[in-house]
Design a protein around this motif. Structure first.
Motif, PDB file in Angstrom:
ATOM      1  N   ALA A  83       0.817  -1.565   0.016  1.00 38.73           N
ATOM      2  CA  ALA A  83      -0.065   0.016   0.237  1.00 38.73           C
ATOM      3  C   ALA A  83       1.205   1.720   0.078  1.00 38.73           C
ATOM      4  O   ALA A  83       1.059   2.618  -0.519  1.00 38.73           O
ATOM      5  CB  ALA A  83      -0.908   0.343   1.135  1.00 38.73           C
ATOM      6  N   PHE A  84       1.840   1.618   0.415  1.00 38.28           N
ATOM      7  CA  PHE A  84       2.729   2.254   0.905  1.00 38.28           C
ATOM      8  C   PHE A  84       3.324   2.373  -0.877  1.00 38.28           C
ATOM      9  O   PHE A  84       3.980   3.790  -1.043  1.00 38.28           O
ATOM     10  CB  PHE A  84       3.942   2.469   1.799  1.00 38.28           C
ATOM     11  N   ALA A  85       4.072   1.472  -1.515  1.00 35.77           N
ATOM     12  CA  ALA A  85       4.815   1.575  -3.172  1.00 35.77           C
ATOM     13  C   ALA A  85       3.235   1.884  -3.312  1.00 35.77           C
ATOM     14  O   ALA A  85       3.811   3.241  -3.965  1.00 35.77           O
ATOM     15  CB  ALA A  85       4.746   0.193  -2.840  1.00 35.77           C
ATOM     16  N   ARG A  86       2.362   1.949  -3.099  1.00 34.54           N
ATOM     17  CA  ARG A  86       1.497   2.736  -4.253  1.00 34.54           C
ATOM     18  C   ARG A  86       1.338   4.463  -3.843  1.00 34.54           C
ATOM     19  O   ARG A  86       0.949   5.266  -5.002  1.00 34.54           O
ATOM     20  CB  ARG A  86      -0.098   1.831  -4.056  1.00 34.54           C
ATOM     21  N   LEU A  87       0.692   4.595  -2.662  1.00 26.25           N
ATOM     22  CA  LEU A  87       1.006   5.603  -2.168  1.00 26.25           C
ATOM     23  C   LEU A  87       1.961   6.525  -2.775  1.00 26.25           C
ATOM     24  O   LEU A  87       2.231   7.351  -3.343  1.00 26.25           O
ATOM     25  CB  LEU A  87       0.802   5.491  -0.221  1.00 26.25           C
ATOM     26  N   TRP A  88       4.027   5.957  -2.440  1.00 23.17           N
ATOM     27  CA  TRP A  88       4.576   6.748  -2.944  1.00 23.17           C
ATOM     28  C   TRP A  88       4.432   7.649  -4.435  1.00 23.17           C
ATOM     29  O   TRP A  88       4.514   8.141  -4.778  1.00 23.17           O
ATOM     30  CB  TRP A  88       6.063   6.192  -2.860  1.00 23.17           C
ATOM     31  N   SER A  89       3.812   5.430  -5.345  1.00 25.79           N
ATOM     32  CA  SER A  89       3.849   6.116  -6.229  1.00 25.79           C
ATOM     33  C   SER A  89       2.829   7.173  -7.010  1.00 25.79           C
ATOM     34  O   SER A  89       2.959   8.365  -8.118  1.00 25.79           O
ATOM     35  CB  SER A  89       3.448   4.340  -6.727  1.00 25.79           C
ATOM     36  N   ILE A  90       1.948   7.229  -6.115  1.00 26.09           N
ATOM     37  CA  ILE A  90       0.651   8.473  -6.212  1.00 26.09           C
ATOM     38  C   ILE A  90       1.087   9.620  -6.126  1.00 26.09           C
ATOM     39  O   ILE A  90       0.692  10.637  -6.856  1.00 26.09           O
ATOM     40  CB  ILE A  90      -1.046   8.103  -5.587  1.00 26.09           C
ATOM     41  N   CYS A  91       1.852   9.728  -4.786  1.00 25.83           N
ATOM     42  CA  CYS A  91       2.932  11.253  -4.735  1.00 25.83           C
ATOM     43  C   CYS A  91       3.474  11.118  -5.575  1.00 25.83           C
ATOM     44  O   CYS A  91       3.191  12.746  -6.306  1.00 25.83           O
ATOM     45  CB  CYS A  91       3.072  10.755  -3.161  1.00 25.83           C
ATOM     46  N   ARG A  92       4.305  10.590  -6.421  1.00 29.66           N
ATOM     47  CA  ARG A  92       5.092  11.044  -7.222  1.00 29.66           C
ATOM     48  C   ARG A  92       4.503  11.588  -8.612  1.00 29.66           C
ATOM     49  O   ARG A  92       4.652  12.589  -9.437  1.00 29.66           O
ATOM     50  CB  ARG A  92       6.228   9.898  -7.402  1.00 29.66           C
ATOM     51  N   GLU A  93       3.501  11.023  -9.262  1.00 28.85           N
ATOM     52  CA  GLU A  93       2.437  10.607 -10.373  1.00 28.85           C
ATOM     53  C   GLU A  93       2.270  12.390 -10.499  1.00 28.85           C
ATOM     54  O   GLU A  93       1.518  13.319 -10.716  1.00 28.85           O
ATOM     55  CB  GLU A  93       1.626  10.337 -10.005  1.00 28.85           C
ATOM     56  N   LYS A  94       1.007  13.139  -9.109  1.00 25.75           N
ATOM     57  CA  LYS A  94       1.335  14.315  -9.026  1.00 25.75           C
ATOM     58  C   LYS A  94       1.766  15.702  -8.599  1.00 25.75           C
ATOM     59  O   LYS A  94       0.978  16.077  -7.433  1.00 25.75           O
ATOM     60  CB  LYS A  94      -0.256  14.431  -7.631  1.00 25.75           C
ATOM     61  N   GLY A  95       3.201  14.973  -8.107  1.00 27.16           N
ATOM     62  CA  GLY A  95       4.229  15.942  -7.591  1.00 27.16           C
ATOM     63  C   GLY A  95       3.618  16.558  -6.090  1.00 27.16           C
ATOM     64  O   GLY A  95       3.605  17.430  -5.878  1.00 27.16           O
ATOM     65  N   LEU A  96       2.923  15.497  -5.497  1.00 25.99           N
ATOM     66  CA  LEU A  96       3.290  15.653  -4.118  1.00 25.99           C
ATOM     67  C   LEU A  96       3.635  14.512  -3.035  1.00 25.99           C
ATOM     68  O   LEU A  96       3.836  14.060  -3.351  1.00 25.99           O
ATOM     69  CB  LEU A  96       1.543  15.888  -3.883  1.00 25.99           C
ATOM     70  N   THR A  97       3.191  15.446  -1.841  1.00 22.09           N
ATOM     71  CA  THR A  97       3.882  14.573  -0.654  1.00 22.09           C
ATOM     72  C   THR A  97       2.872  14.157   0.390  1.00 22.09           C
ATOM     73  O   THR A  97       1.730  15.604   0.489  1.00 22.09           O
ATOM     74  CB  THR A  97       5.247  15.266  -0.084  1.00 22.09           C
ATOM     75  N   VAL A  98       3.155  13.310   1.200  1.00 27.06           N
ATOM     76  CA  VAL A  98       1.822  13.536   2.665  1.00 27.06           C
ATOM     77  C   VAL A  98       2.472  13.979   4.001  1.00 27.06           C
ATOM     78  O   VAL A  98       3.193  14.024   3.835  1.00 27.06           O
ATOM     79  CB  VAL A  98       2.097  11.365   3.145  1.00 27.06           C
ATOM     80  N   VAL A  99       1.192  14.512   4.118  1.00 20.48           N
ATOM     81  CA  VAL A  99       1.930  15.735   4.824  1.00 20.48           C
ATOM     82  C   VAL A  99       1.162  15.818   6.185  1.00 20.48           C
ATOM     83  O   VAL A  99       1.403  16.433   7.017  1.00 20.48           O
ATOM     84  CB  VAL A  99       0.912  17.811   4.640  1.00 20.48           C
ATOM     85  N   ALA A 100       0.073  14.496   6.246  1.00 19.23           N
ATOM     86  CA  ALA A 100      -0.607  14.385   7.395  1.00 19.23           C
ATOM     87  C   ALA A 100      -1.269  13.444   7.041  1.00 19.23           C
ATOM     88  O   ALA A 100      -1.947  12.391   5.482  1.00 19.23           O
ATOM     89  CB  ALA A 100      -1.382  15.592   7.781  1.00 19.23           C
TER      90      ALA A 100
END
Length: 173
Positions: A83-100
């Motif tokens: 699930a975290f691999a998917r999360l980091w991939s989504i963040c890269r695609e969107k140019g965002l980071t997990v802020v909370a």
């Protein structure tokens, strides 16, 4: 000279905020958590955004069960490694980071032992929000559990009256 009236007003009404979220997005987040938990189990979400000089802005979200369909099977939020691999991939695609991250509890929004020892993102400055009563409205600002990760399984409690200034969801967000 460039200035923003919104930024000036925000500085006046919430001078100490570290996290801000537009009010419509926050309502959608809470409604999504309530729907996903169905009043029976915890539900959670990662808040994606940007960090500008220590002030984080929420721009998008990813719910835990979108990353891991079995995230709520035990009644509490549990994510498996992929699930975290998917999360980091989504963040890269969107140019965002997990802020909370935010998740619900059945009663009060206290930080459980499991929450303290298993941060969703173990990075200094990460913010974890706990929403009481499985996210059923109304939710008073002072009822949120807001915790900032300090590292080494220690947290700063930003809950209660401090929450509304630390986590700003008002008109000027």
């Amino acid at each position: 000279m460039t200035f923003s009236l919104t930024a000036i007003i925000r500085a006046f009404v919430a001078p100490d905020y570290r996290l801000r979220c537009p009010p419509n997005l926050w309502r959608d987040i809470v409604a999504g958590l309530e729907r996903r938990g169905a009043g029976r189990h915890e539900a959670g979400v990662f808040l994606l955004g940007v960090d500008i000089a220590g002030k984080k802005e929420v721009r998008d979200v990813v719910f835990y069960d979108d990353l891991d369909p079995h995230a709520y099977d035990t009644g509490v939020c549990v994510l498996h490694g992929d699930a975290f691999a998917r999360l980091w991939s989504i963040c890269r695609e969107k140019g965002l980071t997990v802020v909370a991250d935010a998740h619900t509890h059945p009663g009060l929004a206290f930080q459980s032992q499991s929450d303290r020892t298993n941060p969703m993102v173990a990075r200094k400055g990460h913010i974890a929000i706990i929403i009481p009563n499985f996210a059923r409205w109304p939710i008073e600002r002072t009822e949120l559990g807001v915790y900032e990760y300090a590292g080494a399984h220690t947290w700063h409690d930003r809950s209660g009256r401090k929450a509304s200034r630390f986590f700003y969801r008002g008109l000027w967000a």
